[in-house]
Design a protein around this motif. Sequence first.
Motif, mmCIF file in Angstrom:
data_model
loop_
_atom_site.group_PDB
_atom_site.id
_atom_site.type_symbol
_atom_site.label_atom_id
_atom_site.label_comp_id
_atom_site.label_asym_id
_atom_site.label_seq_id
_atom_site.Cartn_x
_atom_site.Cartn_y
_atom_site.Cartn_z
ATOM 1 N N SER A 124 30.518 30.276 -37.506
ATOM 2 C CA SER A 124 29.712 29.017 -38.243
ATOM 3 C C SER A 124 28.360 29.503 -38.791
ATOM 4 C CB SER A 124 29.062 27.918 -37.065
ATOM 5 O OG SER A 124 28.266 28.777 -36.075
ATOM 6 N N THR A 125 27.815 30.938 -38.412
ATOM 7 C CA THR A 125 26.870 31.375 -39.293
ATOM 8 C C THR A 125 26.886 32.845 -39.150
ATOM 9 O OG1 THR A 125 25.236 31.473 -37.114
ATOM 10 C CG2 THR A 125 25.140 29.513 -38.466
ATOM 11 N N LEU A 126 26.200 33.549 -40.273
ATOM 12 C CA LEU A 126 26.282 34.960 -40.294
ATOM 13 C C LEU A 126 25.002 35.253 -41.118
ATOM 14 C CD1 LEU A 126 28.671 37.309 -40.266
ATOM 15 C CD2 LEU A 126 28.354 37.112 -42.721
ATOM 16 N N PHE A 127 24.449 36.454 -40.506
ATOM 17 C CA PHE A 127 23.260 37.166 -41.169
ATOM 18 C C PHE A 127 23.526 38.329 -41.522
ATOM 19 C CE2 PHE A 127 18.471 37.633 -39.881
ATOM 20 C CZ PHE A 127 18.211 37.432 -41.216
ATOM 21 N N ILE A 128 23.376 38.553 -42.621
ATOM 22 C CA ILE A 128 23.635 40.105 -43.350
ATOM 23 C C ILE A 128 22.043 40.503 -43.089
ATOM 24 C CG2 ILE A 128 24.113 41.324 -45.270
ATOM 25 C CD1 ILE A 128 26.239 39.237 -46.119
ATOM 26 N N VAL A 129 21.870 41.637 -42.464
ATOM 27 C CA VAL A 129 20.827 42.271 -42.369
ATOM 28 C C VAL A 129 20.993 43.879 -42.760
ATOM 29 C CG1 VAL A 129 18.821 43.071 -40.896
ATOM 30 C CG2 VAL A 129 20.185 40.880 -40.290
ATOM 31 N N PRO A 130 20.560 44.170 -44.010
ATOM 32 C CA PRO A 130 20.969 45.275 -44.677
ATOM 33 C C PRO A 130 19.944 46.331 -44.031
ATOM 34 C CG PRO A 130 20.398 43.912 -46.311
ATOM 35 C CD PRO A 130 20.094 43.134 -45.254
#
Length: 155
Positions: A124-130
Amino acid sequence: MAKISKTKESSKVDKESKSESLYEQRLPYVTPFSTPLADKKLNKKLLKLIKKSSKAKDCKRGIKEVIKAVKHNSKGLVILAGDVFPYDVISHLPVFLEDHNIPYVFIPSKSDLGNACNTKRATSTLFIVPGSNKKGKSDEYKEDYEEVMKLVKKL
């Protein structure tokens, strides 16, 4: 040989039309508060970015992990699925993300989001943290990330 190349070209056209039709088919199931919603072109770019960032292991998947990363002042991009039911599961996230000045965007399908992360389950959610992974593979998708961030900020 000419016949083979024609069939390859037609199969490419078929795949593109299928992906467009899938996008159109999923729009009726999107929640009413799913704004900003990515268009077809941005949706495709987001899914490619997710695949690259998941290979670099710079993704946080699921509501609990996303909230935890936001509370620890991580910076990045949050992608939310628009077809989550019941709505209450993610309805608090847009306000929470705006309070922490983190950009976010909705895509129509949670199954597409899960497939892009190389998981069998819908997400449902995704957080891209480079740069969250210490191996430093975020350089592989840095250009794509910056391009997508510009498009998301325009929404």
